[in-house]
Design an enzyme around this catalytic site. Sequence first.
Site, PDB file in Angstrom:
ATOM      1  N   GLY A  85       0.842  -1.172   0.092  1.00 14.18           N
ATOM      2  CA  GLY A  85       0.013   0.148  -0.116  1.00 14.18           C
ATOM      3  C   GLY A  85       0.999   1.428   0.048  1.00 14.18           C
ATOM      4  O   GLY A  85       0.315   2.400   0.596  1.00 14.18           O
ATOM      5  N   SER A  86       1.875   1.290  -0.647  1.00 18.13           N
ATOM      6  CA  SER A  86       2.742   2.798  -0.551  1.00 18.13           C
ATOM      7  C   SER A  86       2.095   3.601  -1.432  1.00 18.13           C
ATOM      8  O   SER A  86       2.108   4.888  -1.159  1.00 18.13           O
ATOM      9  CB  SER A  86       3.943   2.436  -1.163  1.00 18.13           C
ATOM     10  OG  SER A  86       4.234   2.003  -2.507  1.00 18.13           O
ATOM     11  N   ASN A  87       1.298   3.087  -2.479  1.00 23.45           N
ATOM     12  CA  ASN A  87       0.435   4.027  -3.236  1.00 23.45           C
ATOM     13  C   ASN A  87      -0.785   4.481  -2.405  1.00 23.45           C
ATOM     14  O   ASN A  87      -1.185   5.801  -2.598  1.00 23.45           O
ATOM     15  CB  ASN A  87       0.009   3.656  -4.516  1.00 23.45           C
ATOM     16  CG  ASN A  87       0.904   3.700  -5.748  1.00 23.45           C
ATOM     17  OD1 ASN A  87       1.294   4.653  -6.081  1.00 23.45           O
ATOM     18  ND2 ASN A  87       1.641   2.440  -6.075  1.00 23.45           N
ATOM     19  N   ARG A 129      -6.952  -8.682  -7.795  1.00 25.93           N
ATOM     20  CA  ARG A 129      -7.954  -9.679  -8.262  1.00 25.93           C
ATOM     21  C   ARG A 129      -8.344  -8.926  -9.447  1.00 25.93           C
ATOM     22  O   ARG A 129      -8.650  -7.847  -9.542  1.00 25.93           O
ATOM     23  CB  ARG A 129      -9.272  -9.763  -7.234  1.00 25.93           C
ATOM     24  CG  ARG A 129      -8.843 -10.339  -5.864  1.00 25.93           C
ATOM     25  CD  ARG A 129      -8.111 -11.501  -5.865  1.00 25.93           C
ATOM     26  NE  ARG A 129      -9.067 -12.606  -6.210  1.00 25.93           N
ATOM     27  CZ  ARG A 129      -8.477 -13.772  -6.668  1.00 25.93           C
ATOM     28  NH1 ARG A 129      -7.296 -14.064  -6.409  1.00 25.93           N
ATOM     29  NH2 ARG A 129      -9.373 -14.560  -7.197  1.00 25.93           N
ATOM     30  N   VAL A 130      -8.763  -9.834 -10.670  1.00 28.02           N
ATOM     31  CA  VAL A 130      -9.350  -9.317 -11.830  1.00 28.02           C
ATOM     32  C   VAL A 130     -10.691  -9.208 -11.461  1.00 28.02           C
ATOM     33  O   VAL A 130     -11.447  -9.812 -11.016  1.00 28.02           O
ATOM     34  CB  VAL A 130      -9.253 -10.308 -12.973  1.00 28.02           C
ATOM     35  CG1 VAL A 130     -10.082 -10.110 -13.913  1.00 28.02           C
ATOM     36  CG2 VAL A 130      -7.878 -10.423 -13.347  1.00 28.02           C
ATOM     37  N   LEU A 131     -11.384  -7.738 -11.979  1.00 29.71           N
ATOM     38  CA  LEU A 131     -12.802  -7.749 -11.606  1.00 29.71           C
ATOM     39  C   LEU A 131     -13.594  -7.784 -12.799  1.00 29.71           C
ATOM     40  O   LEU A 131     -13.128  -7.753 -14.085  1.00 29.71           O
ATOM     41  CB  LEU A 131     -13.119  -5.998 -11.405  1.00 29.71           C
ATOM     42  CG  LEU A 131     -12.040  -5.369 -10.154  1.00 29.71           C
ATOM     43  CD1 LEU A 131     -12.063  -4.058 -10.090  1.00 29.71           C
ATOM     44  CD2 LEU A 131     -12.904  -5.789  -8.912  1.00 29.71           C
ATOM     45  N   ASN A 180      -7.211   3.252 -11.567  1.00 30.44           N
ATOM     46  CA  ASN A 180      -6.136   2.350 -11.493  1.00 30.44           C
ATOM     47  C   ASN A 180      -4.614   2.835 -11.818  1.00 30.44           C
ATOM     48  O   ASN A 180      -4.781   3.776 -12.461  1.00 30.44           O
ATOM     49  CB  ASN A 180      -6.510   1.107 -12.274  1.00 30.44           C
ATOM     50  CG  ASN A 180      -5.345  -0.114 -11.960  1.00 30.44           C
ATOM     51  OD1 ASN A 180      -5.066  -0.435 -10.842  1.00 30.44           O
ATOM     52  ND2 ASN A 180      -4.635  -0.468 -13.363  1.00 30.44           N
ATOM     53  N   HIS A 214      -0.793   1.698 -13.156  1.00 29.52           N
ATOM     54  CA  HIS A 214      -0.280   0.479 -13.606  1.00 29.52           C
ATOM     55  C   HIS A 214       1.251   0.846 -13.899  1.00 29.52           C
ATOM     56  O   HIS A 214       1.614   2.314 -14.306  1.00 29.52           O
ATOM     57  CB  HIS A 214      -0.909   0.300 -15.022  1.00 29.52           C
ATOM     58  CG  HIS A 214      -0.414  -1.036 -15.692  1.00 29.52           C
ATOM     59  ND1 HIS A 214      -0.502  -2.344 -15.315  1.00 29.52           N
ATOM     60  CD2 HIS A 214       0.570  -0.910 -16.734  1.00 29.52           C
ATOM     61  CE1 HIS A 214       0.379  -2.861 -16.129  1.00 29.52           C
ATOM     62  NE2 HIS A 214       0.818  -2.332 -16.796  1.00 29.52           N
ATOM     63  N   ALA A 268       7.666   7.852  -8.838  1.00 26.64           N
ATOM     64  CA  ALA A 268       6.828   8.636  -9.914  1.00 26.64           C
ATOM     65  C   ALA A 268       5.407   8.096  -9.626  1.00 26.64           C
ATOM     66  O   ALA A 268       4.575   9.172  -9.674  1.00 26.64           O
ATOM     67  CB  ALA A 268       7.230   8.376 -11.423  1.00 26.64           C
TER      68      ALA A 268
HETATM   69  C1  GRF Z   1       2.284  -0.567  -7.774  1.00 29.43           C
HETATM   70  O1  GRF Z   1       3.547  -0.812  -8.566  1.00 29.43           O
HETATM   71  C2  GRF Z   1       1.186  -0.327  -8.732  1.00 29.43           C
HETATM   72  O2  GRF Z   1       1.441   0.414  -9.995  1.00 29.43           O
HETATM   73  C3  GRF Z   1       0.571  -1.938  -8.889  1.00 29.43           C
HETATM   74  O3  GRF Z   1       0.960  -2.749  -7.727  1.00 29.43           O
HETATM   75  C4  GRF Z   1       1.980  -1.927  -7.016  1.00 29.43           C
HETATM   76  C5  GRF Z   1       1.423  -1.809  -5.821  1.00 29.43           C
HETATM   77  O4  GRF Z   1       2.223  -1.076  -4.789  1.00 29.43           O
HETATM   78  N1  GRF Z   1      -0.552  -1.655  -9.726  1.00 29.43           N
HETATM   79  P1  GRF Z   1       1.892  -0.677  -3.429  1.00 29.43           P
HETATM   80  O5  GRF Z   1       1.278  -1.597  -2.754  1.00 29.43           O
HETATM   81  O6  GRF Z   1       1.035   0.591  -3.621  1.00 29.43           O
HETATM   82  O7  GRF Z   1       3.237  -0.236  -2.736  1.00 29.43           O
END
Ligand code: GRF
Length: 226
Positions: free
Chosen positions: A23-25, A102-104, A118, A120, A184
């Site tokens: 969950g860093s994002n 999970r694919v939705l 999302n 990516h 980024a």
């Molecule tokens: C990220 O690289 C994101 O682009 C991909 O899954 C990863 C999740 O990383 N969809 P985090 O859990 O947010 O650290």
Amino acid sequence: MSGSLPPNAGRRLKVAVLVSGGGSNLQALLDACADPAFPAEIVLVLSNKAEAGGLDRARRAGVAAVTVSHRDFADRATFEAAMQEVLRAHGVEFICLAGFMRVLTAGFVEQWNGRMLNIHPSLLPAFKGLHTHAQALAAGVRFHGCTVHFVKPALDDGPIVVQASVPVLPDDDEDSLAARVLTAEHRIYPLALKLVASGDAVIDGNVVRLRKTAADAAIQINPSDE
Ligand code: GRF
């Protein structure tokens, strides 16, 4: 729940972040939403894995953290129906997928059409699917990056909101490239959510149009520095 975003008239958009991992994002989104002036607030973090680190990040931020394990359900449809119930119970208006593995189904995606983003780890439409950094190294590209896009039923497809590019350096391996891209990602996901929640980024067919008022943000839309 499908369709375009309602005008929010200064109200903050109620967002759920769906995670399966660290969950860093999610953390980048939580940090951005900590500013009361940010046009969205995170009201729920939902995971299909009870051990996901993202749930701890939510609890630390005082945000509801709920697990709906896909293993408890016979098929995708009943799993997603359980998620919908939790989303509804928390008054969620918008979803950010952040490492949700999970694919939705098309049915779920259609219900959140225009209301689900999302992130990516590639410059879409290049390198869809998994192992995007290995794909980039194998292709020998000089630039790689990340994309925040609206979710459509096809995997890693949908109108692009923000992209960031990073250089691929001669000594890069998967890990070093992934770390550069992740930095980024943390910058562009909050930016994309801000653009969408404020109404400055609007879906127009297969693309996203930016309002003129977003011109200042547009300068960061393809940041090439670290
Ligand atoms: C990220 O690289 C994101 O682009 C991909 O899954 C990863 C999740 O990383 N969809 P985090 O859990 O947010 O650290």
